[in-house]
Write a protein that holds these residues in place. Structure first.
Motif, mmCIF file in Angstrom:
data_model
loop_
_atom_site.group_PDB
_atom_site.id
_atom_site.type_symbol
_atom_site.label_atom_id
_atom_site.label_comp_id
_atom_site.label_asym_id
_atom_site.label_seq_id
_atom_site.Cartn_x
_atom_site.Cartn_y
_atom_site.Cartn_z
ATOM 1 N N LYS A 285 0.851 -1.213 0.000
ATOM 2 C CA LYS A 285 0.000 0.000 0.000
ATOM 3 C C LYS A 285 0.883 1.259 0.000
ATOM 4 O O LYS A 285 0.586 2.239 -0.674
ATOM 5 C CB LYS A 285 -0.911 -0.035 1.242
ATOM 6 C CG LYS A 285 -1.944 1.069 1.340
ATOM 7 C CD LYS A 285 -2.799 0.817 2.571
ATOM 8 C CE LYS A 285 -3.516 2.052 3.064
ATOM 9 N NZ LYS A 285 -4.779 2.314 2.401
ATOM 10 N N ARG B 294 -1.409 2.510 -8.343
ATOM 11 C CA ARG B 294 -2.322 3.634 -8.104
ATOM 12 C C ARG B 294 -2.443 4.480 -9.385
ATOM 13 O O ARG B 294 -3.532 4.900 -9.767
ATOM 14 C CB ARG B 294 -1.757 4.471 -6.939
ATOM 15 C CG ARG B 294 -2.789 5.252 -6.212
ATOM 16 C CD ARG B 294 -2.320 5.698 -4.826
ATOM 17 N NE ARG B 294 -2.533 4.672 -3.827
ATOM 18 C CZ ARG B 294 -1.580 4.114 -3.091
ATOM 19 N NH1 ARG B 294 -0.336 4.498 -3.219
ATOM 20 N NH2 ARG B 294 -1.883 3.201 -2.203
ATOM 21 N N ASP C 212 -9.563 4.109 -3.864
ATOM 22 C CA ASP C 212 -8.788 3.647 -2.703
ATOM 23 C C ASP C 212 -9.326 2.320 -2.164
ATOM 24 O O ASP C 212 -8.559 1.458 -1.749
ATOM 25 C CB ASP C 212 -8.773 4.707 -1.589
ATOM 26 C CG ASP C 212 -7.775 5.813 -1.939
ATOM 27 O OD1 ASP C 212 -6.902 5.579 -2.808
ATOM 28 O OD2 ASP C 212 -7.889 6.904 -1.363
ATOM 29 N N ASP C 213 -10.645 2.168 -2.196
ATOM 30 C CA ASP C 213 -11.228 0.906 -1.705
ATOM 31 C C ASP C 213 -10.799 -0.252 -2.605
ATOM 32 O O ASP C 213 -10.442 -1.337 -2.133
ATOM 33 C CB ASP C 213 -12.762 0.974 -1.709
ATOM 34 C CG ASP C 213 -13.292 1.855 -0.583
ATOM 35 O OD1 ASP C 213 -12.468 2.345 0.212
ATOM 36 O OD2 ASP C 213 -14.519 2.057 -0.521
ATOM 37 N N ASP D 158 -7.082 -0.971 -2.036
ATOM 38 C CA ASP D 158 -6.867 -1.672 -0.757
ATOM 39 C C ASP D 158 -7.248 -3.143 -0.897
ATOM 40 O O ASP D 158 -6.515 -4.022 -0.450
ATOM 41 C CB ASP D 158 -7.703 -1.039 0.367
ATOM 42 C CG ASP D 158 -6.988 0.143 1.004
ATOM 43 O OD1 ASP D 158 -5.822 0.410 0.631
ATOM 44 O OD2 ASP D 158 -7.599 0.795 1.872
ATOM 45 N N GLN E 136 -4.863 -6.279 -0.504
ATOM 46 C CA GLN E 136 -5.203 -7.315 0.482
ATOM 47 C C GLN E 136 -5.242 -8.697 -0.163
ATOM 48 O O GLN E 136 -4.721 -9.669 0.381
ATOM 49 C CB GLN E 136 -6.557 -6.993 1.146
ATOM 50 C CG GLN E 136 -6.446 -5.888 2.180
ATOM 51 C CD GLN E 136 -7.749 -5.147 2.440
ATOM 52 O OE1 GLN E 136 -8.774 -5.367 1.767
ATOM 53 N NE2 GLN E 136 -7.717 -4.237 3.395
#
Ligand code: DON
Length: 324
Positions: free
Chosen positions: A161, A168, A185-186, A189, A193
């Motif tokens: 991250k 990104r 961003d969600d 992430d 993950q």
């Protein structure tokens, strides 16, 4: 005894390849650079749940890009084939996995779900009420394939991250061209993950065996994914799973497969077995050096190439069956 021969073949292969000192650890995610280059495991799981393991098969590592296969499978279930194809293509790129997507305003979709751009777009489609719900759905999906509870390696997640500027940037380019929607961003992430899910080599072989077994986990009997999607999942693995080595792999090895930068390779021999290799040093394409050599040898020995299988030249069932 034939199964003893299979184990002996794997033991020999391990002994031959263990001393190899080629390849480099991935270091663009700082946590991955902490891996031990000597870690090496090979695992083969059959459709009746037998397993042949050698080396560090219990050593955990983060699944990385191998997760892309299973999140794509989840998106196929959530959206169906035709709707998903409109969002993410199935065309191999011949480019490195982290290549900035081609800026094609007409196509409106990334090339395929195995390169980072396509994988991020696929992850952004995963449904759920909120980030926690989406993550829980994703973990539950992995658990169906693996057969036990799974965990995320927080250090790797945070490391990626913090340093994932290229991913990104890709997400922002895709947003600009209308290929994905907010909130970025969600999605990022969740992508970081999924890459940080902890597995070991044996787990990966069970996941592969589940796909080889029409979506049914051969150990637990759970239907991990609808059998109707397995052909599409394997098709995209076969053409795009090994990045810009995919053509060579299809020619030399011929098994639908997916590699990850932590050093894992997962491969599915339909109707026969799931196979996984873990060895962190990578070649210039980002594929495990020992892993490639293991699969070349296994394909040769047992006739695992898809065209050997379809021409009736696979020798694995016979090898297993002789003493069953
Ligand atoms: O997006 C990344 O950079 C990683 N989390 C996954 C990349 C990966 O494993 C590519 N595989 N060879």
């Amino acid at each position: 005894m034939a199964t003893a021969d299979i184990q002996a073949f794997l033991d020999d292969l391990y002994a031959q390849l263990q001393p190899l000192r080629q390849g480099q650890l991935a270091c663009y995610i700082p946590e991955l650079a902490k891996a031990n280059p000597d870690w090496f495991g090979i695992s083969v799981v059959t459709l009746d749940g037998r397993s042949f393991d050698v080396g560090d098969v219990q050593q955990t590592f983060t699944i990385q890009s191998i997760s892309k296969v299973f999140v794509y499978a989840m998106a196929l279930e959530d959206y169906g084939r035709e709707k998903l194809l409109k969002k993410v293509g199935v065309e191999p790129t011949g480019d490195p996995f982290n290549c900035l997507i081609r800026l094609d305003e007409d196509s409106k979709r990334p090339d395929n779900p195995m390169v980072n751009a396509g994988a991020i777009a696929t992850t952004s489609l995963i449904t759920g009420q909120d980030p926690a719900d989406r993550l829980n759905r994703l973990l539950a999906m992995f658990e169906r394939y693996i057969g036990h509870e799974v965990f995320i390696d927080m250090s790797t997640f945070l490391s990626e991250k913090a340093t994932g500027h290229r991913n990104r940037a890709m997400a922002h380019l895709m947003l600009n061209f209308g290929m994905i929607d907010e909130p970025l961003d969600d999605a990022l992430d969740l992508y970081f993950q999924q890459c940080s899910v902890l597995v070991n080599t044996h787990d990966l072989a069970v996941m592969a065996a589940t796909l080889a077994n029409r979506g049914i986990n051969p150990i637990t009997g759970t239907q991990a994914v609808d059998a109707a999607h397995v052909r599409d999942i394997l098709g995209v693995m076969y053409t795009c799973g090994m990045y810009n080595f995919a053509g060579e792999w299809a020619f030399r090895v011929g098994i639908p497969a997916k590699s990850g930068v932590s050093g894992g390779i997962l491969a599915v021999v339909p109707n026969q077995a799931g196979i996984a290799v873990f060895s962190p040093p990578l070649d210039s394409h980002g594929n495990s050096v020992r892993g490639l050599k293991v699969f070349e040898a296994l394909s040769q020995e047992y006739g695992f190439h898809l065209f050997d299988l379809s021409l009736g030249r696979c020798r694995f069932t016979a090898a297993l069956g002789e003493d069953s």
